[in-house]
Design a protein around this motif. Structure first.
Motif, short mmCIF file in Angstrom:
data_model
loop_
_atom_site.label_atom_id
_atom_site.label_comp_id
_atom_site.label_asym_id
_atom_site.label_seq_id
_atom_site.Cartn_x
_atom_site.Cartn_y
_atom_site.Cartn_z
N ASP A 52 0.84 -1.20 0.00
CA ASP A 52 0.00 0.00 0.00
C ASP A 52 0.88 1.25 0.00
N HIS A 54 0.07 4.25 0.28
CA HIS A 54 -0.35 5.23 1.28
C HIS A 54 0.34 5.00 2.63
N ASP A 281 -5.74 2.44 9.11
CA ASP A 281 -5.02 2.37 7.84
C ASP A 281 -4.52 0.96 7.56
#
Length: 297
Positions: A52, A54, A281
């Motif tokens: 990921d 992010h 997250d």
């Protein structure tokens, strides 16, 4: 019992957590389960962070390194313990014992240093948000992790070399489930005063000082925002420092080995739950990852 030159010592005997035959199978099942949870959980964290974009931030970079070290830490200890429980043996070779001792000290030291780095990262992010990107840039983050690895490698070398110079008595039974430095030194017929001083000094430098830094960082942030982090820090440092600072004074080796389970096995197992699964997250990344695997033909 007379002394025996350390070059003629070929093996030691790990007494483990219990010598009762009926408890060997339950212990095997318990530690196998804990080991699998630790490895799978931390691998998932690393995979989620790596997949990921992010999550390619300093906080998760340090967390992925911390997960890797936790896997290495338990792998240094638990597989040998499981083999001994399964085969009903207690033997560990001289070379295997000192190898295990070296890597355990290295990875335990790495854990303390990475916990400190993670606390500093949160301190900068919350107390100096405008300068966070500048202070915690990729080069600095990489250098901090590299420095932690180098310090940990160098920390273990002098201690191992000093222990290897000791002579050992005919008594070779280690009242522990792994080759712990303090327990191995108890078997020596040599004077271990210098070794004890080195252990205490390095424990203070690489244990107490980082712990003080962690407490300072979190006190500046707010304890209410990092309670889960502090619970793991307290568990790791509390049991770890307690074991090593009291190892030469206590005669209860069994209590020391039980306490060691907390920081060497239990804490790495809790890492995926406390540091990641409560993080939205990480959970979102794991959810996306699971969907990707389920859709894969």
């Amino acid at each position: 019992m007379g002394p025996e030159n350390q070059t003629s010592v070929s093996e030691f005997f790990l007494l483990g957590l219990s010598e009762k035959p009926e408890q060997q199978l339950p212990l095997f099942g318990l530690f196998l389960s804990m080991y699998m949870v630790t490895v799978v959980g931390n691998l998932l964290i690393m995979l989620a962070i790596g997949s990921d974009s992010h999550l390619h931030t300093p906080m998760y970079f340090f967390l992925s390194n911390f997960s890797l070290v936790d896997i290495c830490l338990v792998t240094t200890l638990v597989p040998k313990m499981l083999v001994n429980l399964q085969t009903h043996t207690k033997v560990i070779s001289y070379a295997g014992c000192f190898t295990q001792m070296y890597f355990f000290m290295m990875f335990a030291c790495l854990d303390t240093l990475l916990l400190t780095v993670m606390a500093y990262d949160r301190f900068v992010a919350i107390c100096h948000p405008l300068h966070y990107v500048t202070i915690m840039n990729p080069r600095i983050c990489g250098l901090m992790v590299l420095t932690a690895w180098i310090i940990s490698l160098l920390n273990s070398i002098p201690q191992i070399l000093m222990v290897m110079q000791l002579s050992f008595c005919t008594e070779r039974e280690i009242s522990h489930f792994f080759c712990d430095l303090g327990e191995v030194m108890k078997l020596s017929c040599s004077n271990t005063l210098i070794n004890d001083i080195v252990v205490y000094v390095l424990t203070c430098l690489l244990g107490v000082l980082p712990f003080t830094g962690i407490l300072f960082s979190y006190s500046q942030i707010s304890f209410s925002t990092c309670g889960s982090h502090l619970s793991v820090v307290s568990l790791f440092y509390g049991t770890g420092l307690g074991v090593y600072l009291s190892s030469s004074a206590t005669h209860s080796s069994r209590k020391i080995s039980v306490a060691s389970v907390m920081y060497s096995v239990v804490t790495p197992m809790l890492n995926p739950f406390i540091y990641s699964l409560r993080n939205k997250d990480i959970k979102e990344s794991l959810r996306n990852l699971s969907c990707l695997f389920l859709d894969f033909p």
